[in-house]
Design an enzyme around this catalytic site. Structure first.
Site, PDB file in Angstrom:
ATOM      1  N   GLU A   1      57.573 -27.578  -4.724  1.00 41.57           N
ATOM      2  CA  GLU A   1      56.675 -26.482  -4.377  1.00 41.57           C
ATOM      3  C   GLU A   1      56.885 -25.331  -5.359  1.00 41.57           C
ATOM      4  OE1 GLU A   1      55.126 -24.346  -0.297  1.00 41.57           O
ATOM      5  OE2 GLU A   1      57.272 -24.477  -0.606  1.00 41.57           O
TER       6      GLU A   1
ATOM      7  N   GLY B   1      65.872 -20.707  -0.313  1.00 38.54           N
ATOM      8  CA  GLY B   1      66.821 -20.882   0.776  1.00 38.54           C
ATOM      9  C   GLY B   1      66.767 -22.295   1.303  1.00 38.54           C
ATOM     10  N   ALA B   2      65.541 -22.831   1.417  1.00 41.65           N
ATOM     11  CA  ALA B   2      65.357 -24.191   1.914  1.00 41.65           C
ATOM     12  C   ALA B   2      63.951 -24.644   1.544  1.00 41.65           C
ATOM     13  CB  ALA B   2      65.568 -24.255   3.424  1.00 41.65           C
TER      14      ALA B   2
ATOM     15  N   HIS C   1      62.826 -22.696  10.963  1.00 42.09           N
ATOM     16  CA  HIS C   1      61.657 -22.420  10.109  1.00 42.09           C
ATOM     17  C   HIS C   1      61.225 -23.686   9.370  1.00 42.09           C
ATOM     18  CE1 HIS C   1      59.394 -19.765   7.172  1.00 42.09           C
ATOM     19  NE2 HIS C   1      59.497 -20.888   6.478  1.00 42.09           N
ATOM     20  N   GLU C   2      62.190 -24.352   8.748  1.00 38.47           N
ATOM     21  CA  GLU C   2      61.835 -25.542   7.971  1.00 38.47           C
ATOM     22  C   GLU C   2      61.340 -26.669   8.872  1.00 38.47           C
ATOM     23  OE1 GLU C   2      61.600 -25.117   4.843  1.00 38.47           O
ATOM     24  OE2 GLU C   2      62.587 -23.166   4.995  1.00 38.47           O
TER      25      GLU C   2
ATOM     26  N   HIS D   1      57.804 -26.373   9.867  1.00 43.35           N
ATOM     27  CA  HIS D   1      56.901 -26.833   8.805  1.00 43.35           C
ATOM     28  C   HIS D   1      56.550 -28.310   8.944  1.00 43.35           C
ATOM     29  CE1 HIS D   1      56.253 -23.496   6.145  1.00 43.35           C
ATOM     30  NE2 HIS D   1      57.531 -23.291   5.893  1.00 43.35           N
TER      31      HIS D   1
ATOM     32  N   GLU E   1      53.538 -20.443   5.993  1.00 48.91           N
ATOM     33  CA  GLU E   1      54.761 -19.638   6.037  1.00 48.91           C
ATOM     34  C   GLU E   1      54.778 -18.620   7.177  1.00 48.91           C
ATOM     35  OE1 GLU E   1      57.133 -20.653   4.569  1.00 48.91           O
ATOM     36  OE2 GLU E   1      56.352 -21.829   2.897  1.00 48.91           O
TER      37      GLU E   1
END
Length: 861
Positions: free
Chosen positions: A131, A264-265, A300-301, A304, A323
């Site tokens: 990404e 971060g990830a 958070h990840e 997604h 996001e």
């Protein structure tokens, strides 16, 4: 060019669409190279003599097409600027199904993009990061989010190495060139979600959630640090499945701790990559903030996996659909799992950062047209993430949590494994709630900035009637009135208290420039607070009498409201909408504050006063620091350095926040000396210091440290027991203030001893070091070519963002001239923002320094 038209060089034609990739890769970690072959099943809508794909930093050695039983060899033309290869065939490909086959090779780069090389403890690895648009650096492909396809991957690795990708391993066998690992086909994915990790990786014990196996992959010897990450992943996954009412869609969940990683990830479907600090945690030494941050990022990840992976934005202008929702969902999930962490209260720190950025003239809308990859990279910022999350939260409150969830579920079912745009979401929310959503949401998503909502008592009306006015808020006092006339549909939530002690909350949607709002109070108002629970994305200007009443009754506000009150007062000072005395009065009233988030939140504005308003080493700076020490020192003294038996986490975090004020900003000599003494005990036995104090103690001790202590820090970086400890001592190197240590830290940024992921952070810390910032800027300008190779695109923006720490107006001129000669397209907007902040800081200094001096003189002790 019309606004709706995009340059064709940045977008591929849509009449050739991929359906499935069959990829064979052979990475050579020792030689730093890889080779491969990709077969792409495509649908051709009309006859094409040329097919254009993305490819960057790859050598395409041969390309053929198979269609209607005929194999045709293509002539390959590469365009490095457009990052494409054009396959030209001697005869047009017919409409229908075809199969493209390309053989290629490339280098494992050092830039943390595409397929890159990494090392840790003398071992070599290769990791992917695709990404926004770097799958094209691994294999030729249709590298845009709308071109979703299935992936079949086979990787050949040397014996003894492991490989992790999006899907479970389907089969493996030994081949003539190494061990071949074949992965099962994926569901439909965009190319930016492709994942590959190769190296001497080890896996944790498996944890299962239903039929889904969850593992953490890591460098050898770190298996004992996986339990907290596994727990956070399982807890988040369970709640996400319940919320979306769709089972986890990717078969298995691997979380990979990457020793050198830019972001971060990264939410690669089925194989999520993280910095080690966010995944590998020691329960005995991790601080609460480190644990909370890891839990939030993991959630958070995993959010997604639905928002972004299962349903993907059609193009990068809708990045916020990924996001903002993942940010909001992470807070929601972790708050449900660990309510004692009070994550939504902590979100006020993030909201404040987004408000500060969005108050600049050089901000951008949450949704905005994106023409290129560089423009897409610029949008990975606080506007897209934190402002977006705040707006999502406002919409949820506006519709109600259940109706909002029903709309989200409808949106997910409709667009599963497909692409979507914002209008698809608004439509689903409107159908589920029966309320108008698009008009309200679009005003916040498509318009830059936010409102300043001013409250006052309505003249000639009952005491419970407020006159409410709104205008666009700018941090720049010189912005013309005409530019401030924007209006938003503002979902106001007003808390109030009457003189007889009754209280209440009123909700009203305000969309005009001025309107009267009648509150539900039956008796005379004592005070009102214009943004209850800080749930709205706007600044509040209370009338003077109300602000005084609030300061007299601060305990009646919730902690997040007290923090929002202080943040609003500071923003008003910056915008010349209020005197600096108003903010300082609030800060002074909070000297005995018992909530750690409120104390922590004061640090940001107070640091700006110390660094940007008072002159370095001046009498005014001494007076300002003395006031901080007098006002907040007694609270720290009552707590002491050592937690009491059975002391709760909020108290421990308040101690750490007070230490950062007294040592980090006031630089109280006794505090610095004690931090240095306690460091020695901590280095001998990590159990002698509360983990929540480790970061400030390591940083404060460095400020008064010599070269011998610096050498010890360098050794501790290499010998660190956890990723958090390694990061702590590494960043501590940038806090030393002797000329020799500053030079050594600067030189180290070009050394392989410092991983690429940390170079920008060290430079940013040095720019924030009063003794090091000038040397850091000189070093940056003199060694830019070499540094640029060690700073990936996202981190360049963060480095440019830190440049206003240089303070002096002449530095702004140097920054402008330097980047005019050395343009960085992915940080173009950030550069404009930084130059604006330089100018605003200078204006703030001129305007407020005399007021500050008078206020401090009145409180001299």
């Amino acid at each position: 060019m019309p606004k709706t038209e995009r340059p064709s060089r940045f977008r591929l034609p849509t009449d050739v669409r991929p359906r499935e990739y069959e990829i064979r890769l052979e990475p050579d970690l020792e030689a730093g190279r890889f080779r491969g072959e990709v077969d792409i099943a495509v649908g051709v809508e009309r006859k094409r003599q040329e097919v254009v794909l993305h490819a960057a930093e790859l050598k395409v050695e041969r390309a053929t097409a198979h269609a209607d039983g005929v194999e045709t060899t293509a002539r390959v033309r590469a365009d490095a600027d457009a990052q494409t290869v054009t396959l030209r065939f001697p005869r047009p490909l017919p409409a229908g199904d075809a199969r493209l086959r390309l053989r290629f090779s490339g280098r494992l780069n050092q830039h943390l993009r595409g397929l890159y090389a990494a090392s840790a403890d003398g071992r070599r690895y290769a990791f992917s990061q695709c990404e926004a648009a770097d799958a094209r650096r691994i294999f030729p492909c249709f590298d845009e989010p709308a071109f979703k396809a299935r992936f079949r991957l086979a990787v050949t690795v040397p014996d003894g190495l492991r490989a992790v990708s999006n899907s479970p391993i389907e089969a493996e066998h030994d081949g003539p060139d190494g061990h071949v690992i074949r992965f099962a086909p994926t569901p439909l994915l965009s190319t930016y979600l492709f994942a590959l990790a190769v190296g001497p990786l080890e896996a944790s014990a498996e944890r299962r959630l239903g039929d889904v196996p969850i593992r953490i992959w890591h460098a050898p010897g770190k298996g004992h640090l996986t339990e907290l990450g596994l727990e956070a992943a399982a807890e988040a996954l369970r709640r996400l499945e319940e919320y979306f009412d769709i089972p986890y869609p990717y078969g298995k969940l691997d979380l990979v701790a990457v020793p050198d990683f830019e972001a971060g990830a990264m939410e690669n479907a089925g194989a999520v990559f993280f910095r080690e600090t966010l995944l590998l945690l020691d329960p005995a030494t991790v601080s609460l903030n480190e644990h909370k941050r890891a839990g939030e990022v993991i959630a958070h990840e995993l959010a997604h996996m639905w928002y972004g992976d299962l349903v993907t934005m059609a193009w990068w202008d809708d990045l916020w659909l990924n996001e903002a929702f993942a940010t909001w969902m992470a807070y929601r999930v972790v708050d449900d799992w660990r309510p004692e962490w009070r994550l939504w209260q902590g979100f006020e720190h993030d909201r404040a950062g987004a408000l500060a950025l969005d108050a600049l003239a050089n901000t951008h809308p949450i949704y905005g047209e994106v023409r290129s990859v560089a423009e897409a990279t610029q949008n990975f910022d606080a506007i897209t993430y934190e402002k977006g999350a705040a707006v999502v939260r406002m919409i949820e409150h506006f519709l109600g949590a259940e109706k909002f969830r029903d709309g989200v579920r409808l949106y997910m079912r409709r667009h599963r494994e497909g692409n979507a745009v914002a209008a698809d979401l608004w439509r689903a929310l409107e159908e589920a709630s029966g309320r108008e959503v698009a008009r309200v949401a679009q005003a916040w998503i498509e318009k830059a900035g936010f409102p300043l909502v001013a409250f006052g008592r309505a003249k000639g009306a009952a005491d419970r009637v407020l006159r409410v006015r709104q205008e666009r808020f700018f941090a720049d006092p010189k912005v013309a009135a005409a530019r401030r006339r924007d209006r938003w549909p503002v979902p106001l939530v007003v808390r109030w208290r009457t003189t007889d002690g009754s209280s209440g909350v009123d909700r009203v949607l305000v969309d005009r420039a001025a309107t009267d709002v009648t509150l539900g109070a039956d008796t005379r108002l004592r005070w009102y607070f214009g943004n209850a629970e800080a749930g709205g994305f706007y600044r509040v200007l209370h009338d003077a009498a109300d602000r005084t009443a609030l300061l007299e009754d601060l305990a009646a506000l919730t902690p997040v409201e007290r923090l929002a009150l202080a943040n609003d007062q500071w923003a008003l000072v910056r915008a010349a909408k209020g005197p600096i005395e108003g903010f300082l009065d609030v800060a002074d009233a909070l000297g005995d504050e018992t909530d750690y988030d409120v104390v922590e939140g004061l640090g940001g504005p107070l640091a700006v006063v110390d660094e940007q308003i008072v002159a370095p080493e001046s009498v005014e700076q001494a007076h300002f620091r003395g006031w901080i020490a007098r006002r907040f020192g007694p609270a720290f003294a009552r707590l002491g350095w050592v937690p009491a038996a059975g002391e709760d986490d909020p108290t421990r975090l308040r101690r750490a926040a007070l230490l950062r004020l007294l040592g980090g900003i006031a630089e109280a000599p006794a505090v610095l000396a004690e931090a240095r003494a306690r460091l020695d005990a901590y280095l001998e036995d990590r159990g002698t210091l509360d983990p929540n104090l480790a970061d400030p103690v390591v940083g404060l001790a460095a400020r008064v440290g010599d070269e011998a202590l610096y050498d010890r820090y360098r050794a501790l970086v290499a010998e660190a027991r956890t990723p958090q400890e390694r990061r702590r001592f590494l960043l501590g190197l940038a806090a030393f203030r002797t000329p020799a240590t500053i030079r050594r830290t600067l030189d180290s940024t070009l050394s392989p001893d410092i991983p690429t992921q940390d170079v920008a952070f060290l430079l940013m810390r040095l720019l924030g070091n009063p003794a090091g910032r000038a040397e850091a800027w000189k070093f940056l300008t003199r060694r830019w070519a070499a540094l640029r190779r060690r700073i990936p695109p996202l981190m360049v923006s963060r480095l440019v963002e830190a440049l206003p720490s240089l303070r002096e107006p002449r530095a702004a001129s140097e920054v402008r001239a330097f980047f005019a000669a050395h343009p960085v397209p992915e940080a173009a907007r950030t550069l404009k923002q930084s130059l604006e902040v330089f100018r605003l800081n200078a204006e703030l200094r001129r305007r407020t320094a005399p007021e500050l001096a008078r206020w401090l003189a009145d409180r001299a002790g």
